[in-house]
Enzyme design. Structure first.
Site, PDB file in Angstrom:
ATOM      1  N   ASP A 248       0.909  -1.208  -0.017  1.00  0.00           N
ATOM      2  CA  ASP A 248      -0.061   0.064  -0.029  1.00  0.00           C
ATOM      3  C   ASP A 248       0.894   1.219   0.106  1.00  0.00           C
ATOM      4  O   ASP A 248       1.905   1.353   0.654  1.00  0.00           O
ATOM      5  CB  ASP A 248      -0.861  -0.018   1.246  1.00  0.00           C
ATOM      6  CG  ASP A 248      -1.836   1.208   1.303  1.00  0.00           C
ATOM      7  OD1 ASP A 248      -2.687   1.510   0.235  1.00  0.00           O
ATOM      8  OD2 ASP A 248      -1.819   1.935   2.166  1.00  0.00           O
TER       9      ASP A 248
ATOM     10  N   GLU B  11       1.313  -0.565  -5.023  1.00  0.00           N
ATOM     11  CA  GLU B  11       0.460   0.616  -5.383  1.00  0.00           C
ATOM     12  C   GLU B  11       1.251   1.841  -5.557  1.00  0.00           C
ATOM     13  O   GLU B  11       1.553   2.431  -4.515  1.00  0.00           O
ATOM     14  CB  GLU B  11      -0.936   0.573  -4.328  1.00  0.00           C
ATOM     15  CG  GLU B  11      -1.693   1.928  -4.869  1.00  0.00           C
ATOM     16  CD  GLU B  11      -2.597   2.380  -3.209  1.00  0.00           C
ATOM     17  OE1 GLU B  11      -3.423   3.221  -3.696  1.00  0.00           O
ATOM     18  OE2 GLU B  11      -1.860   2.164  -2.297  1.00  0.00           O
TER      19      GLU B  11
END
Length: 736
Positions: free
Chosen positions: A414, A467
C-alpha cells in the site's frame, strides 16, 4: 541471619516499586556467601512456602522482608545450586501454588542474541513475540520484545492483576531485547507490555509488536496464539503457484473487504467468519472465474473505518473473523479451489494509537523523532524509520512471516508513493531533504529493494504488487537492474484516465479520446495490473455504475463496454467487490453488499459478463501471454475520435491465435463497419458485451465473420461487422 540480611534494602525497595532494571539478579534462587537464598516478590500473598517439585515436600518457609511489602526471602537447605521448586502461598483461607518465573534461565540462544543485536534476524517472529514452549521441562509462554531504551519492561495480564511489578523481564545485553518465561500459561492469554522509559516515565500499556493474536476491537491487548502444529494440505498448490503467477499468465483479482462482503442479518448483522468465508467467498470467486482473491489488510487494526490500512498488530490476523488457525483454513480453502490469495500490506505508516508502536519504549523507536520525517499529515499516522536496521528488519521479516506461516501467495504493498518521496503531501519547509538534497527517500527505496529480494529469494513463486501512483521508474524492474524489484505495479494512470473518459457524456467523448489511448504509451514500461479498486468507490466518488452517463440502459451498457475494454487491454485485472454486479451505491464498510440486486436482470447480466470475461481471458492466450511486452499489442485504429470507436489486436506467443478487440463508446449502432485485420480467413465472435444475456440489445455478427482481401487500417485484409451501441467485441482468429 535476618531476612533483611538476605537482600540489599535499596534493591528490595526497587523491586517492590517495580523500578528494578534487573530483577533476575535479585529474585529466585541465588548463592550468597555459600548459602542458597530464595527471594520472591508476590503481592497478595501472606505466607510463602518452598516445595520440592515432584515430591511436594516442604523445604522452607519464606519470611517477609521487614519494611518492604510483598517481598519474602529465606535461606534454603543446601541441596544443589539449582533445583526445581514450587511456591505454596496463602491469603486468609485461600491456598494455591505457583511456579516461580524467576527460577528459569534465558530462552533466547547466543545466535538469536547475535542476530537481534545486528538487526538482521531473518525470522524475527521466531525470537520475539509470545511463544508457547516447554522450557526446562515446564510448559509456559516465552515473551520477548525489543525495547532498547526502556528502563524496565513487564508482561501484564490477568495472571498478575495487570501489575507491572510482578513479571519484570530480563534484559538481554546490548540487543535491546527483554524476555521472560512465564510458566503454566498458554494459548489465549491476553497481555500487554508495561514499560518505564529511560527517563523514568511510565509509557502507555503497549500491545506486542510481534504479537500473533489480538483481542477483538475495541479491546486492544495482544493474545498468546500457538502457531505450531497446523497441518497444511496445500502442497499441490504451492508446487504450481509459481507457474500460475508469472507475467504471461491470466491473473484476474477479486478485491474484498471481509467485514462488508456479506453479513448475516438474522444474527445481528454480523460479518462472516473465516470458516464461513472459506465456503461462501471462495466458491463465489471461483464461480466467477477469478484467479486470485485480494484482501484489504487483515493485520489487526483498531479502527474499522481505516479498513485495515492503519494496522497495529502486523503479525496478528484480525480476530474479527476468528483465530490465526481459522485464517489458515481460509487460505487453504482458497488453494484447494486453485485461487491465489493476496493480502494488502502496509509498511508505509502506522497509527498513533497509544497501545501501538509510537514512542514504544518512551522514544521514537520505530518512527523518526522529527515530525518532518516521521509524521504523515494526510492520515495522522507515523512513518517508519527505514534507515534503522532493526525497523527495516522488522518489516521485512513481517513480509516473510505472512508468506511462510500463512502461505499467502502475494503482497500488495500500500501507498508506495508516500514511501518513495520525503515531500509526499508536504509543503515547502515541511520536509527534510535526503543526504544529496533531493526529495527521494533513499532509506525507503533501499528497504523496498531488500524486502523484494528477501521474499522472492525465499520463494520465487510468490508475487509482490506495488500501489504506486507516480512515474517512478523501474518499480517492477529487477533490483539487479536498478529497479525496486516488485513483480507488478498498479496502473493508477490508466484507471484515472479511463474513468474520467467514461464519466463523460458520449457526445463529448470525442474530445477526450486520448484518455483511452494514452495508457498505451507507457503500458509496457512496467508489469501492470489494471485496478478498479476500493479507492474508486469511496469518499464521495460513488460507484462505478453511478459514474456512467445516460439512462438506466445506457449506464449498464457503458459499464459492460468498459469492462470489455479493460479485459481486452494489456495488463492483469483487479475489480473491487460489488463492481461485478454493478452495485449502485457507494461502498459502505459497515454494511453488506447489496446482494438482493442480483434478482434484477441488469445486475445479474453484469455478473454474467464478468464470469464470461474471466473465462475468455483464461482461454485465449493472446489476451494474457504478452500482457507486459509491446509485442502483445497492435493498434488497428486508435484514432477514431469522431465515432469513439477503438480497435486493436492482442497477440500471444508463437502459435497463439490473435484476438481482435473492438469497443464502441457511443450509443450508435454502426453497421457495415470495416476494420483491418492481420490475417485472412475466419474470425469468431467470442464475446459481445451487447448480448441479450448480459442485458444488451443483442446486436452482433452471428458468431463469425470472414476477412477478405480488402485493405484497411494498414492491413491487407479486413472484416465488415456490426458494432453494437456502447459495446465491446472480441474476435478470435480461427484460420483460413
Amino acid at each position: 541471619m535476618t531476612q533483611n540480611a538476605l537482600i540489599d534494602l535499596a534493591e528490595a525497595r526497587a523491586i517492590a516499586a517495580g523500578e528494578h532494571g534487573d530483577p533476575f539478579s535479585v529474585l529466585g534462587l541465588h548463592e550468597i556467601d555459600g548459602d542458597l537464598v530464595l527471594r520472591c516478590f508476590r503481592p497478595g500473598a501472606e505466607t510463602i512456602e518452598v516445595l520440592e517439585e515432584g515430591s511436594g515436600k516442604a523445604l522452607v518457609k519464606l519470611s517477609p522482608v521487614e519494611g518492604v511489602d510483598s517481598l519474602f526471602a529465606a535461606k534454603v537447605p543446601r541441596r544443589r545450586k539449582r533445583f526445581s521448586y514450587r511456591l505454596r502461598m496463602t491469603h486468609g483461607s485461600d491456598v494455591w501454588t505457583e511456579t516461580d518465573p524467576y527460577a528459569f534461565g534465558p530462552v533466547l540462544g547466543d545466535m538469536d542474541e547475535y542476530l537481534l543485536g545486528e538487526g538482521t534476524h531473518g525470522r524475527l517472529w521466531q525470537a520475539l513475540g509470545a511463544h508457547v514452549v516447554t522450557h526446562e521441562g515446564v510448559d509456559g509462554v516465552h515473551f520477548a520484545v525489543w525495547a532498547p531504551n526502556a528502563r524496565r519492561v513487564s508482561v501484564v495480564a490477568d495472571i498478575n492483576g495487570w501489575d507491572g511489578r510482578r513479571h519484570i523481564m530480563r534484559r538481554r545485553g546490548a540487543t535491546g531485547v527483554h524476555e521472560i518465561f512465564i510458566p503454566n500459561v498458554g494459548d489465549g492469554m491476553a497481555y500487554k507490555y508495561e514499560i518505564i522509559g529511560n527517563s523514568g516515565e511510565l509509557v502507555p500499556l503497549k500491545a506486542d509488536p510481534v504479537g500473533f493474536g489480538s483481542e477483538h476491537p475495541p479491546k486492544t491487548a495482544s493474545v498468546v496464539r500457538d502457531l505450531r502444529g497446523y497441518e497444511w494440505k496445500d502442497n499441490d498448490w504451492i508446487g504450481k503457484r509459481g507457474d500460475l503467477q508469472r507475467f504471461d499468465k491470466p491473473i484476474s483479482i477479486y478485491e474484498v473487504h471481509l467485514e462488508s462482503w456479506r453479513r448475516v442479518p438474522e444474527d445481528g448483522n454480523r460479518a462472516l467468519t473465516y470458516h464461513e468465508l472459506a465456503q461462501d467467498l471462495v466458491n463465489y470467486a471461483k464461480d466467477l472465474g477469478f484467479s486470485h482473491i485480494e484482501l484489504t489488510p487483515i493485520s489487526e487494526y483498531p479502527f474499522g473505518g481505516s479498513w485495515g490500512y492503519q494496522p497495529v498488530g502486523l503479525f496478528a490476523p484480525t480476530s474479527r473473523f476468528g483465530s490465526p488457525d481459522d485464517f489458515r483454513a481460509f487460505v487453504e480453502a482458497c488453494h484447494a479451489a486453485d485461487l491465489g490469495l493476496i493480502i494488502d500490506w502496509v509498511p508505509g505508516h502506522f497509527p498513533t494509537d497509544p497501545h501501538g508502536l509510537g514512542r514504544f519504549d518512551g522514544t521514537a523507536l520505530y518512527e523518526h523523532a522529527d515530525p518532518k520525517e516521521g509524521y504523515h499529515p494526510d492520515w495522522n499516522t507515523l512513518v517508519y524509520n527505514y534507515g534503522r536496521t532493526e525497523v527495516s528488519n522488522y518489516l521485512i521479516t513481517n513480509a516473510k512471516y505472512w508468506l511462510e506461516e500463512f502461505h499467502i501467495d502475494g503482497l500488495r504493498v500500500d501507498a508506495v508513493a508516500s514511501m518513495l518521496y520525503r515531500d509526499y503531501s508536504r509543503n515547502e519547509g515541511e520536509w527534510v531533504p535526503n543526504v544529496h538534497g533531493g526529495r527521494e527517500n533513499l532509506e525507503a527505496i533501499a528497504f523496498m529493494k531488500q524486502m523484494n529480494e528477501a521474499v522472492y529469494g525465499a520463494d520465487p513463486g510468490i508475487m509482490t504488487i506495488a500501489e504506486e501512483s507516480t512515474a517512478y521508474p523501474g518499480v517492477s524492474a529487477p533490483t539487479s537492474s536498478g529497479g525496486l524489484g516488485f513483480g507488478f505495479k498498479w496502473n493508477m494512470g490508466w484507471m484515472n484516465d479511463t474513468l474520467r473518459y467514461m464519466s463523460e457524456d458520449p457526445v463529448n467523448r470525442k474530445y477526450h479520446h486520448d484518455k483511452m489511448t494514452f495508457g498505451l504509451h507507457y503500458a509496457f514500461s512496467e508489469n501492470f495490473v489494471l485496478p478498479l479498486s476500493h479507492d474508486e468507490v469511496v469518499h464521495g466518488k460513488g460507484s462505478l455504475i453511478g459514474r456512467m452517463p445516460g439512462d438506466d440502459w445506457q449506464r449498464f451498457a457503458n459499464l459492460r463496454a468498459y469492462y470489455g475494454f479493460m479485459w481486452g487491454h494489456p495488463g492483469k485485472k483487479l475489480l473491487f467487490m460489488g463492481g461485478e454486479f454493478a452495485q449502485p451505491s457507494e461502498w459502505n464498510h459497515e454494511q453488506s453488499l447489496d446482494w438482493h440486486l442480483l434478482e434484477y436482470p441488469a445486475h445479474a447480466g453484469i455478473q454474467a459478463l464478468i464470469r464470461d470475461l474471466n473465462a475468455l481471458y483464461r482461454s485465449l492466450p493472446s489476451l494474457h501471454e504478452l500482457d507486459c511486452v509491446a509485442e502483445g499489442f497492435r493498434w488497428i485504429d486508435g484514432g477514431n475520435a469522431e465515432e469513439s470507436v477503438f480497435s486493436w489486436v492482442r497477440n500471444g506467443k508463437d502459435g497463439s491465435a490473435p484476438v481482435l478487440v473492438v469497443a464502441n463508446f457511443t450509443p450508435v449502432t454502426r453497421t457495415g463497419y470495416r476494420i483491418g485485420v492481420p490475417e485472412a480467413g475466419r474470425w469468431s465472435e467470442r464475446l459481445n458485451t451487447d448480448a441479450e444475456s448480459y442485458g444488451g440489445s443483442n446486436q452482433g455478427n452471428s458468431g463469425e465473420v470472414i476477412a477478405g482481401a480488402v485493405a484497411a487500417h494498414g492491413c491487407e485484409h479486413s472484416i465488415e461487422i456490426t458494432v453494437p451501441p456502447l459495446a465491446t467485441l472480441f474476435f478470435e482468429y480461427c484460420g483460413e
